[in-house]
Design an enzyme around this catalytic site. Structure first.
Site, PDB file in Angstrom:
ATOM      1  N   GLY A  33      11.940 -63.337  -6.212  1.00 54.02           N
ATOM      2  CA  GLY A  33      11.140 -63.381  -7.355  1.00 54.02           C
ATOM      3  C   GLY A  33      10.482 -62.083  -7.255  1.00 54.02           C
ATOM      4  O   GLY A  33       9.822 -61.448  -6.053  1.00 54.02           O
ATOM      5  N   ALA A  34      10.224 -61.408  -8.377  1.00 55.16           N
ATOM      6  CA  ALA A  34       9.737 -59.885  -8.427  1.00 55.16           C
ATOM      7  C   ALA A  34       8.294 -59.647  -7.721  1.00 55.16           C
ATOM      8  O   ALA A  34       8.002 -58.847  -6.721  1.00 55.16           O
ATOM      9  CB  ALA A  34       9.662 -59.283  -9.917  1.00 55.16           C
ATOM     10  N   GLU A  35       7.583 -60.481  -8.111  1.00 51.22           N
ATOM     11  CA  GLU A  35       6.278 -60.543  -7.445  1.00 51.22           C
ATOM     12  C   GLU A  35       6.294 -60.935  -5.901  1.00 51.22           C
ATOM     13  O   GLU A  35       5.413 -60.010  -5.415  1.00 51.22           O
ATOM     14  CB  GLU A  35       5.274 -61.380  -8.169  1.00 51.22           C
ATOM     15  N   TYR A 103      20.066 -67.494 -14.278  1.00 53.91           N
ATOM     16  CA  TYR A 103      18.865 -68.053 -13.945  1.00 53.91           C
ATOM     17  C   TYR A 103      18.877 -69.539 -14.701  1.00 53.91           C
ATOM     18  O   TYR A 103      19.380 -69.524 -15.714  1.00 53.91           O
ATOM     19  CB  TYR A 103      17.996 -67.245 -14.587  1.00 53.91           C
ATOM     20  N   LEU A 225      13.748 -43.505 -11.933  1.00 53.38           N
ATOM     21  CA  LEU A 225      15.102 -42.983 -12.507  1.00 53.38           C
ATOM     22  C   LEU A 225      16.173 -43.215 -11.500  1.00 53.38           C
ATOM     23  O   LEU A 225      17.322 -42.503 -11.367  1.00 53.38           O
ATOM     24  CB  LEU A 225      14.836 -41.233 -12.316  1.00 53.38           C
ATOM     25  N   GLY A 226      16.347 -44.484 -10.807  1.00 51.46           N
ATOM     26  CA  GLY A 226      17.423 -44.931 -10.021  1.00 51.46           C
ATOM     27  C   GLY A 226      17.533 -44.153  -8.908  1.00 51.46           C
ATOM     28  O   GLY A 226      16.574 -43.665  -8.099  1.00 51.46           O
ATOM     29  N   ASP A 257      11.385 -53.672  -7.034  1.00 49.91           N
ATOM     30  CA  ASP A 257      10.245 -54.435  -6.332  1.00 49.91           C
ATOM     31  C   ASP A 257       9.885 -53.689  -5.095  1.00 49.91           C
ATOM     32  O   ASP A 257       8.705 -53.549  -4.860  1.00 49.91           O
ATOM     33  CB  ASP A 257      10.543 -55.805  -6.150  1.00 49.91           C
TER      34      ASP A 257
END
Length: 316
Positions: A33-35, A103, A225-226, A257
């Site tokens: 999860g991102a957070e 998802y 910018l990757g 993240d």
């Protein structure tokens, strides 16, 4: 508390074989999860971080809360929903550099987050509040929760860090632009990518994207910018910071993240913006070398070792 973050974490299933997932008959279970990815990244780098969320009263929810707690993150403000389930998702590794994510989060416990689930005193004690554009996309109550958390932070002098983390499939484009622009206007620091700049403002030039966010209210913008690196912008200056080369990208999911964790860690350690972005680039690069959202997140010793090796090479 150094950082508090809010959002959904799900159980992640990944086939043990590459190729189409339809042919897989064995899966490994992880969490993502991102957070919470950001929270774990910060904890590994030696910071105190708390994660606010909601999980189902099921084995998946118990497992992921135990895992995140085991990584050194404070989970004392995670609520358990007695009726709704913990969300899940699948990561399909079709071939090298072709990773697809599916998802199954509609109606999950975390999508029922509401303002009553927030502890205002807990947020007020943090140095930074980290939020993303994913959580407000889950439901109207989640949107209200994020906005309330931001108001609490601003009333108490807590810096708000916003990663737009656009998820087009979760809501309409019109709704997404409106909500993400509103949240960005309340944030002190915004961490967009080029694709998010194109979506929000129709701009692909990093400087123009940053100007749009600065004019919208942010004081600092870091455009990712990757593999190339990132550029940071304030109303006074800007600079491009090159990324770190990776021999082979195994799994790019979670790199943003890791970037956020590395950047926040740099700010917490008192680094200048250039060095904070340099550390962010390094952490993001580490993440891409390992399968899994958090498995590649480095600890403080690894980051220090990387920079020491680079400095030694420069001195030779």
């Amino acid at each position: 508390m150094d950082v508090v973050t809010i959002g959904e974490t799900m159980v992640l299933f990944t086939p043990n074989t590459t190729g189409f997932m339809r042919y897989a008959n064995q899966f490994s279970m992880k969490f993502g999860g991102a957070e919470s990815n950001v929270a774990i990244g910060l904890a590994r780098l030696g910071h105190q971080v708390g994660w606010i969320s909601k999980v189902g009263n099921d084995e998946f929810g118990k497992a992921l809360v135990s895992f995140i707690k085991g990584e050194g993150v404070d989970v004392s403000r995670v609520k358990v929903d007695q009726t709704l389930p913990t969300g899940i998702y699948f990561k399909e590794l079709r071939r090298a550099n072709d990773v697809r994510v599916y998802y199954y989060r509609r109606g999950s416990a975390a999508s029922a987050l509401s303002k009553v689930d927030l502890d205002g005193e807990y947020i007020a004690k943090a140095k930074y509040l980290h939020v993303t554009g994913i959580t407000p996309a889950l439901s109207d109550s989640c949107e209200d929760t994020i906005l309330e958390a931001i108001e609490i932070a601003k009333m108490n002098g807590v810096q708000v860090v916003f990663d737009p983390n656009l998820r087009r499939k979760l809501w309409s484009e019109e709704k997404a632009r409106s909500v993400l622009l509103n949240i960005a206007s309340k944030a002190d620091i915004v961490l967009p990518g080029i694709s998010e700049g194109e979506f929000m403002f129709g701009e692909s030039d990093p400087k123009k994207i940053a100007e749009c966010y600065l004019n919208n209210g942010a004081s600092t913008v870091v455009v990712k910018l990757g593999a190339k690196g990132a550029s940071y912008y304030t109303n006074k200056d800007y600079e491009f910071v090159p990324g770190y080369p990776v021999d082979q990208v195994v799994d790019p999911v979670g790199a943003g993240d890791g970037f956020a964790a590395g950047f926040l860690s740099g700010l917490l350690k008192g680094l200048c913006l250039q060095d904070a972005v340099k550390q962010a680039n390094a952490v993001g690069a580490f993440v891409t070398t390992v399968n899994g959202d958090v498995e590649g997140l480095p600890d403080a010793e690894e980051i220090e070792g990387l920079f020491n090796n680079i400095n030694q090479d420069v001195d030779r």
